[in-house]
Structure formats: C-alpha cells, structure tokens
Design an enzyme around this catalytic site. Structure first.
Site, PDB file in Angstrom:
ATOM      1  N   THR A  11      -0.100   4.884   1.146  1.00  0.00           N
ATOM      2  CA  THR A  11      -0.157   5.800   2.223  1.00  0.00           C
ATOM      3  C   THR A  11       0.150   5.106   3.682  1.00  0.00           C
ATOM      4  OG1 THR A  11      -1.654   7.254   0.984  1.00  0.00           O
ATOM      5  CG2 THR A  11      -1.708   7.550   3.151  1.00  0.00           C
TER       6      THR A  11
ATOM      7  N   ASP B  67      -1.371  -0.821   6.010  1.00  0.00           N
ATOM      8  CA  ASP B  67      -1.697  -0.084   7.289  1.00  0.00           C
ATOM      9  C   ASP B  67      -2.977   0.245   7.820  1.00  0.00           C
ATOM     10  OD1 ASP B  67      -1.572   2.112   5.978  1.00  0.00           O
ATOM     11  OD2 ASP B  67      -0.955   3.332   7.556  1.00  0.00           O
TER      12      ASP B  67
ATOM     13  N   ASP C 216       0.661  -1.386   0.261  1.00  0.00           N
ATOM     14  CA  ASP C 216      -0.076  -0.121   0.023  1.00  0.00           C
ATOM     15  C   ASP C 216       0.983   1.224   0.206  1.00  0.00           C
ATOM     16  OD1 ASP C 216      -2.269   1.599   0.532  1.00  0.00           O
ATOM     17  OD2 ASP C 216      -1.558   1.880   2.291  1.00  0.00           O
TER      18      ASP C 216
END
Length: 749
Positions: free
Chosen positions: A437, A635, A435
């Site tokens: 961000t 996250d 991912d």
C-alpha cells in the site's frame, strides 16, 4: 537563530550567496535593488536551509575535519570546501582567484629561467655566472609566490609535503652549486666541470602544481553544480493576492503559509501548495526525472521549483522557507555529499601511510644510485622525481569525488541519497522487498462498499468509523474519512484514541467503544461476526478489495470494503527492476488473496501477506541472515523498522516523515520508476569509484617505479627532466580523477 534554536542559512535572492538569516551583507552591491525597502536582503531568502552543518567548511579528503571559516585542512593541506558548495560564480571564488593570480606570476617569472636553462642545454654551452644568478633571483621570486603551497606542506604529512621537499632539494642544491660549489662531492660535476643547476625544475614544478590547483578547483565546482542547479529552481519573487484579489510582487522569503499566489504560464511555482483554481500541466522533472508534465487542477498539490505550463494557477501556500520540499532536497544532498562511503576506508588507510613511505623510497633511491656509482646529481634528480610524482590526493579523492557527483546526479533525477553508505549499498543489493500500500499501489484507496450487520444504518457505520479514522494517517483511514466527507457526514468527537500499528485502531465515540481493523484484531476483544458476512468479505478480498471490520460497543457492526489500484507506472518499473537481476519480494498486512492479485499483476517473485511490522522486520533480517543484500521500499510508519533493518531503505517521498528518516534513499515523488534509476545510479557510481581507485593505485605504483629508475634496464626512465615530467603528471592525476567523476553527470539512469 530561529525560535527553535537552530541556525538557518539562506541564499540571497539578489546575488545567490550564503548568509545567516538576518545578517547584513558586507558590501552594498550584494543587497536587493530596493535597499530602502529591504536593506537586509537575507530577510527574504530564496531558499532557507535548516542544518547545523550548512555554512561550515569541510575537507573533501579527511573525514570529520570541519571548520567555521575557509582555509586549508590542517591534516592534508587541501583547501576546505563549503558544505553545499560555493553558490557564487567561479570568478567570485576567492581561492580560485588567488591561485590564478599566483599561477600567472609564477608562469611569467619562470619563462626566463626555463629559457636560460634550455639555451645552455641545447646549444651545449656552459652558463655564465651572471645568467645563473639571474636564474637564482627569479627562482627565489617564484618560491615566494608558492609560499601557500609550502605552508600546507609543513603543517602535516600530505601531498604538499612531498612537493615542498622536492622543490626544496632542487632549489637548495642549485643555490649551493652557485654560492658554495666547493662543498659538493666531485661526482656532482658534469663534462664542463661545474655542477648543474636545477632552477628550471623547481620553477616548473611550482607552476604546474599551481595550474593543477586551478583545474582542480574548477572541477570541484562542477561536482557541486547539482546543488546550484537545484537552488536556481526557486524563483526570486512570487505574485501574492490580497483579500481584494489584487496582485503584488513580493520576495520569496516574504511568502507565508496560507497566502494565495498566482502562477502565470511558464513561471516556476514558488512554494509548496494546493491549487485553489485554474488548470495547467506542470513539469515535475526535478522531482521524478520524467519529462512528461502532470496535469494539475483544484485540490491538487504542487511543489516549489516545478514549472507551470500554459495555464494559469492560483495556489494556497502550505510549506514555505526551510519546510519546502526543495529546501529539504538541497539540505539532504549537501549532507550526503560530505558523507564517507565504506569503500573509502582502504584508501584512507593507505593514504595515511603513503607520505612517510614515499619519503623513505626517495631516500633509498638517492642512496641506491650513489651505491651504483651514478653521479650525485643523477641520484638527487631521481629522489626529487620520486617525491614529486607521488600523489596521495588521488587516493583520498577517488571516492569523495564520485560520491559528490553521484548524489547530485540522483537529486536531479528525483533520487535523494541520505548518505554515501546508502549509495554504495544500493548497488550491491540482490533482493528488493516492497511494501504494497502506497508503494506498489496508489496509496489513496477509495471506499467501494459498506456491509452492515445488526441493523446499523450504512451512513451511521461510516460516520462512527470516520470519527475514529480521522486520527489515523493510514491510507485506508483516509479513504474512510474521504467517503464520509463526500456524503456530508460530520464525524463526532472521540476520546482515548489508540492505534495498534499494522492491525487496527480504536477510540470512544459518544461513550461507546468503536474498533476498526483486521478480523483477528476485533475478534481479540470478543466480537463475533456472522459467517455470511466473513464469507462475503473474503470474496471481496479475492477481487482485490481490502476488508476493514468494524465493531461498535464490542459487537459486530459491519465491514468497510476499500479498493486500492496499482500505480500506473508500477508494471513497467517492476519489469525494469527484474531486468536488473533483482529478486522481488512483497510484504503486506493485507489479505493473502488481495496480495496475490497484486503480485500476479506485477509478476513479483514472492509474496508474504498478513504480516505485522514486526513480521516485516523479521523477514528482512532473515533474508540478510541467508546471505542476501536487501533493499526495502516502503512509505508508512509500519515500514520504518524494516527500512532501518535493511542494507538500504528506500522511502517514497509521498510517505510519512518516520519512513523518510528511517530510509537511506528517498524517491522524491514516490514514483516506482525511480527505484530502477536509483539502482542504476548506484551501480554507475560504484563503477566510477572502482575506476578512480584503480587509477589512483596504478598511477602511484607505475609513477614511483619510473621515478626510482627501477625500470631503467628496460629503457623506461624519466631522465634529467624527471622532476618536470613528474610535476606535470602529478598535477594531471587529480584532474583526471575529476574528469572521470564528472562523467556521472551525463550517465543515463
């Protein structure tokens, strides 16, 4: 029991022993020094762990075998091991003390027996009946000392069954030789005319097995040293400040959320909290594995167990007891060390059939030597040697030992393994999906600019946007709310908030609908943005900013431009992953231009932008369908489906609880350099497991061949003293596995 009904287990701040919270100690010397003020020291534990399994006892070899009290496994006979390992010192371990006592008793009783036999053997004299009876009495005493070993052997078919059978045959044959020699066949005699006795073989086998148990217990304690070291990170006391700024030393278990604590230079930070005042460099190696300290000042978060530097800090406690990161890490490591890796399945299948097969081989060996015309004593010695030299425990322990040490080594480096299967899977991955961000970027973006339309003031746009984003956990939402607070804007209350994961959020503010998110999300509800504004937003995205489109009352209101920088260590971490031969893929919901900029900066192989959580899931599933072994690192909530679908999910420790629960591996600090450490640790552990398995299969194959005498034509035989040699080899085999597994504690990752 806690209010929620979950039993908590704690580590006594005074002596480091496990107890149920609130339970009094059985002995007075275990409580805190100040007994009048705190007669039950577990009311103030150093580390409190919420787990249904902590405090239980598991067999290190048999999957699923759990008990509430210490003892021996009813399946394999091995000593049950406390979940999380013994936290006391080795001399306090009752089992180790008991085995040590029995070993020395057996050792001193065995010396005369061996001396008597060796005298007759080397001087070539026949032993007198009196000396033989002395050997019988002493050997009988040694057999009594070894009763716990024999008890394990009769409960089920296991390693101790083979030992028990071998010792019983050697001892029983010798007893019959002395008391009833007339019932033995003529082939049992030797050149003196009387059959030989094998008391020395019986006592030496028992003594060496007891020694092997001692070495194994000490080695197993070392495999759990990581948990002990983690627990030692928590200080016993904290300096609490009252309303008048007066300092008072309290036991760590007395600290409550919201308390102000002073941390002096060089001290361990007691709990998770936020710095209120002061500035210092904090050693966070227990989280990140990196030796360089991190500067902390007012507003920065600190973690319990990390070490304060030269400055003084005052912090406000945010998480205490079982909620601290250290407690969660210890609980995670304890559970992972008891899990089973898939590679263990083959060894488990072999081990279940191993003991009956060895008994059969021993019987065939005995019969084969007799058919070949060998002496009865030669056939018996060969059969006993087969029984003693075989060691099924090395098959059962080959994987668990490596897993225990590997999981503990990872925890020391900030790599938290949820289960053994994840540790194994990570070493086999060839594709790593990121991912963006919060994983590759800092994850705490800042508002760069605000573009308005329709006459709405910039502050009003930000105030309404912040009102909605206050209810969202997304990093972009936090950037908007931080910007509003910085300008002193008070967000009004909202109603009917809802979020579409990966697309946007909406709510009613002051009776009008406010939506924020991607352009296609707000356009779905009829909003039309001027071409000039969308072109300007695309230009900003090309520079690496993220555009958040805002509508108020269904009409276009403006665009918030948010920037998110690459994590400082990301370039080096990505380069390390490429050096490990991994294919790197980035999936993000951001624009293609912003994603391309990050990918170019980090030299990532493949980029897919504008993806929803469902798209991430499908992409991971497609990679697996194409034959790739995939690890997914993320996250956020939107990453959870993909984390769960990957061969192994890797969550940033700074991320959401949903991501942490979905992942098999967690990087405690969220530091990307931990990814390369995690992969190297997994590969080193897999290599160690393979070495142990090869040793286990090789040892038993070669040992049994030697014991049967099948290699005698080549001059390879164990001879008359085969049982003694076999017992030494069997005892050392488990110790060899332990020594090899413990090498993982020193491996560089």
């Amino acid at each position: 029991m806690t209010a929620g009904g979950q039993e908590h287990f704690a580590v006594c701040g005074a002596r480091g022993r496990w107890h149920t919270r609130g339970m009094k100690h059985a002995t007075d010397d275990c409580c805190n020094a100040d007994r009048e003020r705190r007669p039950t020291c577990c009311a103030a534990p150093r580390v409190e762990l919420p787990s249904a399994q902590l405090g239980k006892y598991l067999c290190p070899m048999c999957a699923g075998m759990m008990a509430d009290a210490p003892g021996n496994c009813p399946r394999c006979g091995m000593a049950l091991q406390r979940v999380g390992a013994s936290l006391g010192t080795e001399h306090e371990d009752a089992e180790l003390w008991e085995m040590t006592r029995r070993f020395w008793l057996a050792f001193w009783l065995s010396l005369p027996v061996v001396a008597i036999e060796m005298t007759g053997h080397f001087i070539d004299l026949d032993l007198s009946p009196l000396m033989e009876r002395v050997g019988l009495v002493l050997t009988t005493l040694v057999m009594a000392v070894a009763v716990p070993l024999f008890t394990r052997g009769w409960r089920s078919l296991n390693m101790f069954t083979l030992i028990t059978l071998g010792v019983a045959v050697a001892f029983g044959y010798s007893v019959v030789t002395i008391l009833f020699p007339e019932i033995l066949p003529p082939s049992a005699g030797h050149h003196h005319g009387a059959p030989p006795v094998y008391f020395e073989a019986a006592v030496v086998i028992v003594t060496l097995v007891l020694l092997g148990q001692i070495l194994e217990l000490r080695g197993r304690a070392k495999t759990s040293a990581a948990i002990r070291e983690l627990l030692d990170l928590a200080p016993e006391k904290a300096h609490r400040l009252d309303a008048d700024d007066v300092e008072q030393d309290v036991w760590l278990g007395e600290v409550r959320v919201g308390d102000l604590l002073r941390v002096k230079p060089g001290e361990k930070i007691p709990v998770d909290g936020v710095v209120v005042s002061g500035r210092s460099a904090v050693d966070e190696a227990m989280l990140s594995g990196e030796p360089l300290p991190v500067t902390k000042g007012a507003g920065d978060e600190v973690t319990g167990g990390t070490i304060n530097g030269a400055g003084a800090l005052v912090l406000r406690a945010r998480r205490v007891g079982a909620d601290t990161l250290l407690a969660r890490i210890v609980g995670l490591v304890a559970r992972a060390q008891q899990s089973r890796a898939p590679v263990q399945r083959l060894a488990d299948k072999v081990a279940r059939r191993f003991v009956p097969a060895v008994i059969g081989v021993a019987a065939l060996t005995f019969a084969g030597w007799l058919v070949a015309g060998a002496a009865f004593s030669t056939a018996m010695v060969s059969a006993v040697t087969v029984l003693v030299i075989a060691c099924p425990c090395v098959l059962g322990l080959a994987t668990p030992l490596s897993v225990m040490v590997g999981v503990g080594r990872g925890a020391q480096a900030g790599v938290l393994i949820k289960e053994a299967a994840a540790l194994e899977a990570l070493g086999k991955v060839d594709t790593l999906v990121f991912d963006k961000t919060g994983t590759l970027t800092v994850g705490q973006p800042e508002l760069a600019r605000a573009l308005t339309v329709g006459g709405l003031a910039e502050d009003e746009l930000l105030r309404l946007s912040a009102a909605v984003e206050t209810h969202s956990e997304h990093p972009l939402a936090q950037a908007v709310t931080r910007a509003a607070r910085a300008r002193g804007l008070m967000p009004p209350p909202v109603e009917n908030f809802y979020a579409t994961t990966g697309e946007g959020v909406a709510a009613e503010v002051g009776g009008q609908s406010v939506r924020l998110g991607r352009l296609d999300f707000v356009q779905r509800y009829g909003a039309v943005f001027p071409d000039a504004l969308t072109v300007a937003a695309r230009d900003e995205e090309a520079r690496g900013n993220v555009a958040v489109f805002v509508t108020v009352g269904g009409a276009a209101a403006g665009v918030l431009l948010v920037s998110d920088a690459v994590k400082p260590g990301a370039p080096a971490a990505v380069a390390a992953l490429r050096a490990l031969g991994l294919r790197l893929v980035m999936l993000t919901g951001d624009s293609a231009s912003a994603a391309a900029r990050i990918a170019q900066e980090l030299n990532i192989d493949e980029v897919v932008a504008r993806v929803s959580p469902a798209d991430k899931l499908r992409r991971v599933e497609q990679l697996r369908a194409d034959g790739h072994r995939v690890a997914m690192a993320g996250d956020g909530v939107n990453d959870a489906p993909a984390l769960a679908a990957a061969d192994v999910g890797i969550a940033m420790g700074t991320g959401t609880d949903v991501a942490l629960e979905s992942a098999g591996v967690t990087l405690a600090r969220g530091d990307l350099s931990g990814l390369a450490r995690a992969v190297r640790l997994s590969r080193a552990t897999l290599a160690n497991i393979r070495q142990n398995l090869w040793f286990a299969f090789g040892y038993n194959s070669v040992g049994i061949l030697l014991a049967t005498g099948a290699l005698a034509p080549l001059g390879l035989t164990l001879g008359r003293h085969g049982p003694v040699i076999a017992s030494a080899a069997m005892s050392l085999s488990c110790v060899s596995l332990l020594a090899n597994a413990l090498r993982l504690r020193r491996v560089r990752i």
